[in-house]
Design a protein around this motif. Structure first.
Motif, short mmCIF file in Angstrom:
data_model
loop_
_atom_site.label_atom_id
_atom_site.label_comp_id
_atom_site.label_asym_id
_atom_site.label_seq_id
_atom_site.Cartn_x
_atom_site.Cartn_y
_atom_site.Cartn_z
N PHE A 1 -64.25 16.40 6.94
CA PHE A 1 -64.93 16.31 8.23
C PHE A 1 -65.57 17.64 8.66
N LYS A 2 -65.38 18.68 7.86
CA LYS A 2 -65.85 20.01 8.27
C LYS A 2 -67.38 20.11 8.28
N SER A 3 -68.07 19.41 7.39
CA SER A 3 -69.54 19.44 7.40
C SER A 3 -70.06 18.79 8.68
N ALA A 4 -69.46 17.68 9.09
CA ALA A 4 -69.86 17.03 10.35
C ALA A 4 -69.59 17.95 11.53
N PHE A 5 -68.48 18.66 11.48
CA PHE A 5 -68.15 19.62 12.54
C PHE A 5 -69.20 20.72 12.62
N LEU A 6 -69.55 21.30 11.47
CA LEU A 6 -70.54 22.37 11.46
C LEU A 6 -71.90 21.87 11.94
N SER A 7 -72.27 20.66 11.57
CA SER A 7 -73.54 20.09 12.04
C SER A 7 -73.54 19.94 13.55
N GLU A 8 -72.44 19.45 14.10
CA GLU A 8 -72.35 19.30 15.55
C GLU A 8 -72.36 20.66 16.24
N LEU A 9 -71.70 21.65 15.67
CA LEU A 9 -71.71 23.00 16.23
C LEU A 9 -73.13 23.55 16.28
N VAL A 10 -73.88 23.39 15.20
CA VAL A 10 -75.27 23.87 15.15
C VAL A 10 -76.13 23.14 16.17
N GLN A 11 -76.05 21.83 16.19
CA GLN A 11 -76.87 21.04 17.12
C GLN A 11 -76.56 21.39 18.57
N THR A 12 -75.30 21.61 18.87
CA THR A 12 -74.90 21.95 20.23
C THR A 12 -75.37 23.34 20.62
N CYS A 13 -75.20 24.30 19.73
CA CYS A 13 -75.62 25.68 20.02
C CYS A 13 -77.14 25.78 20.17
N GLU A 14 -77.89 24.98 19.41
CA GLU A 14 -79.35 25.00 19.51
C GLU A 14 -79.83 24.58 20.90
N LEU A 15 -79.06 23.77 21.58
CA LEU A 15 -79.44 23.27 22.90
C LEU A 15 -79.10 24.25 24.02
N ASN A 16 -78.31 25.26 23.71
CA ASN A 16 -77.87 26.20 24.74
C ASN A 16 -78.91 27.29 24.97
N HIS A 17 -79.45 27.32 26.18
CA HIS A 17 -80.43 28.34 26.54
C HIS A 17 -79.89 29.26 27.62
N LEU A 18 -78.60 29.16 27.86
CA LEU A 18 -77.92 30.00 28.85
C LEU A 18 -76.85 30.82 28.13
#
Length: 107
Positions: free
Chosen positions: A40-57
């Motif tokens: 499940f670690k690849s799915a975790f890393l994908s979600e981490l990347v997608q979430t961080c990309e949305l952070n503009h604060l």
């Protein structure tokens, strides 16, 4: 005092958008809990990347990522070098900072 404006839940995280009432400073708190199973670690890393990309604060990220950054963090010889490499790429890409352990080698 803080205002909570947005709360977002993912498979491996929960994210809060805060605003300081006194100076209108806005920031994000993200709490992660990474999977212990390698499958499940690849799915975790994908979600981490997608979430961080949305952070503009400004963002504070915390939690138990259940991932190693370096092989010296493992107390056994069977090391999957691909996952630490990918985890470090994510950390470097978003300029995240880690807090080193001071009292022990392993959590």
């Amino acid at each position: 005092m803080l205002d909570l404006s947005i709360r977002v839940e993912g498979e491996f995280f929960i994210k809060f958008h805060f605003r300081n009432k006194y100076d209108d400073f806005k920031w994000i708190l993200m709490a992660f809990y990474g999977p212990a199973q390698d499958d499940f670690k690849s799915a975790f890393l994908s979600e981490l990347v997608q979430t961080c990309e949305l952070n503009h604060l400004p963002t504070l990220t915390l939690g138990d990522f259940n991932m190693m950054r370096h092989s010296k963090e493992k107390n056994k010889n069977n090391v999957n070098r691909r996952l630490p490499f990918l985890f470090n790429v994510v950390i470097d890409s978003f300029d995240l900072r880690g807090i080193d352990l001071t009292c022990c080698l392993f959590t």
